[in-house]
Design an enzyme around this catalytic site. Sequence first.
Site, short mmCIF file in Angstrom:
data_model
loop_
_atom_site.label_atom_id
_atom_site.label_comp_id
_atom_site.label_asym_id
_atom_site.label_seq_id
_atom_site.Cartn_x
_atom_site.Cartn_y
_atom_site.Cartn_z
N LYS A 139 6.14 50.58 -21.47
CA LYS A 139 5.08 51.26 -20.74
C LYS A 139 5.68 52.28 -19.77
O LYS A 139 6.76 52.05 -19.20
CB LYS A 139 4.25 50.22 -19.99
CG LYS A 139 2.98 50.71 -19.34
CD LYS A 139 2.21 49.52 -18.77
CE LYS A 139 0.97 49.90 -18.01
NZ LYS A 139 0.27 48.70 -17.47
N SER A 188 -4.36 48.09 -18.42
CA SER A 188 -3.72 49.38 -18.33
C SER A 188 -2.56 49.60 -19.30
O SER A 188 -2.04 50.71 -19.40
CB SER A 188 -3.21 49.59 -16.90
OG SER A 188 -2.20 48.65 -16.57
N SER A 238 -3.76 43.46 -17.41
CA SER A 238 -3.39 44.72 -18.05
C SER A 238 -2.55 44.61 -19.30
O SER A 238 -2.36 45.60 -20.01
CB SER A 238 -2.67 45.62 -17.04
OG SER A 238 -3.58 46.10 -16.08
#
Length: 514
Positions: free
Chosen positions: A78, A153, A177
Amino acid sequence: MNLADLTATELLAKYQDRSLSPVEVIDAVLARVEEFEPKIHALYALDPAGARAAAQESERRWRDGTAGALDGVPVTVKENIATRGTPVPQGTAATELVPAAADAPAAARLRDAGAVIFSKTTMPEYGMLSSGVSTFHQLTRNPWDLSRTAGGSSAGAAAAAAAGYGPIHVGTDIGGSIRLPAGWSGVIGLKPTHGRIAVGNPYAGRAIGPLTRTPTDAALALTIMTGYDPRDHTSLPTPPLPSAQSTSGPPLGSAPSGSAPPLGSAGLASAPPLGSAGLASAARSASAGGSGSDWDGSLLDGSWADGSLDGLRVALLLDAGVGLPVDPEVTAAITAAATVLESAGAIIDPIPPIITRDMLDGLDRFWRIRSATDIAALPEERRAKVLPQIREWVSTATDLTASDVFHGYSQMSAMAAAVTHVFATHDAILSPIAPITAFPAELAYPTDDPAKPFEHIAFTVPYNMSHHPATTANVAWSSTGLPIGAQLAVPHHQDHTALALANHLHTTGTWPAI
């Protein structure tokens, strides 16, 4: 099968027997990316040239007998997990793009193990949304249905996993997330025990974990990333190996001796330090043992190490007690999952809601004042670039009193105490991940209301605050063909138990053809 769809354990086995090269695999993954990426927008800072160079180096190490425990396996991380030389925009155009000076702990461990980190993945604005909406990245979409969100997320990580951009993708989780996008994208997503994987910028509830297509690959990735790092004062030392498994194995990259247990054994639940001969041997044995499809769940910790669920006490949580109402299709799917565990010997015990409206609203107030403070510190020209929905959310922070903020902060401990109370009498908690299936991609929130941004996280956020490990498993499909995920939470440090239970439930069938 396309090489991009092979699991990490399958790749390691094929690299070991020289039937496949890391160069062939990265070429297949990059071809998949070229085909799918214009539709799903999962990646940031894709580096094909660097990836091919790393794959060539991996090919040499396999040839020389010096390969690492994850050598040649394609991986994404990420974008808020720093990798040296790449800016960390945090999903917002308001961030100054300064190249990161060094790899964050998780990225460093993956790279040291030989993983080919070929790209970063997208995230929404400041990681504060459970969608792919961002002022910096293009809108990330769900591979199962391009009109829907992949979640967030860890939006890009989930989309990349479902699309088959290689086997291992690493995300972050502070309220769901990892698990929310994993559930909406039909993949495994593990939020580990807090501190098991070191975070470069620790914060209350924040964790790093893998998103994969199989529990086996998640277990392997967890093992590689586990361990203490001085940059994270909350990180934990690597658990010692059980006495039955010695750390004195063959040199890194050598053929397996047969003495190390397969990935599905209790032995690997306590991993040796990264780069040790023990980990290399265990990973080799894992790759020799096959893919997740033949994993019998023997990674269960403690009394469940033989794979039996007899006597396992599972709390069934169907009502979060707060937030969006649970879709009847979701309730039916989780109830059916409980029946599967019960048929394997588990004792299913329905329980009332764990958290309250006061807890969730208090956390909202605390997070709001924290975000408002960070945004207020920006120069005006950068503040204006923040997503309007985020600016609207924080605009009411000035109405909060010191007492409001302190009470909100205290709700993290209140949630932790509530979860711990359940584990006093149960071995696992089974619940939905989210009350709904994936919502329209263009929405920042499923409520489409900045004043109610957290109505969908009541099943996930308690375990961030209590520090318990929790994983996802895809258990059903909605009437419109969207994945429905179950969440399995377990006591501290029993991360592999969660993954073993997920293996009892996880089903995917055919992956999306975008």
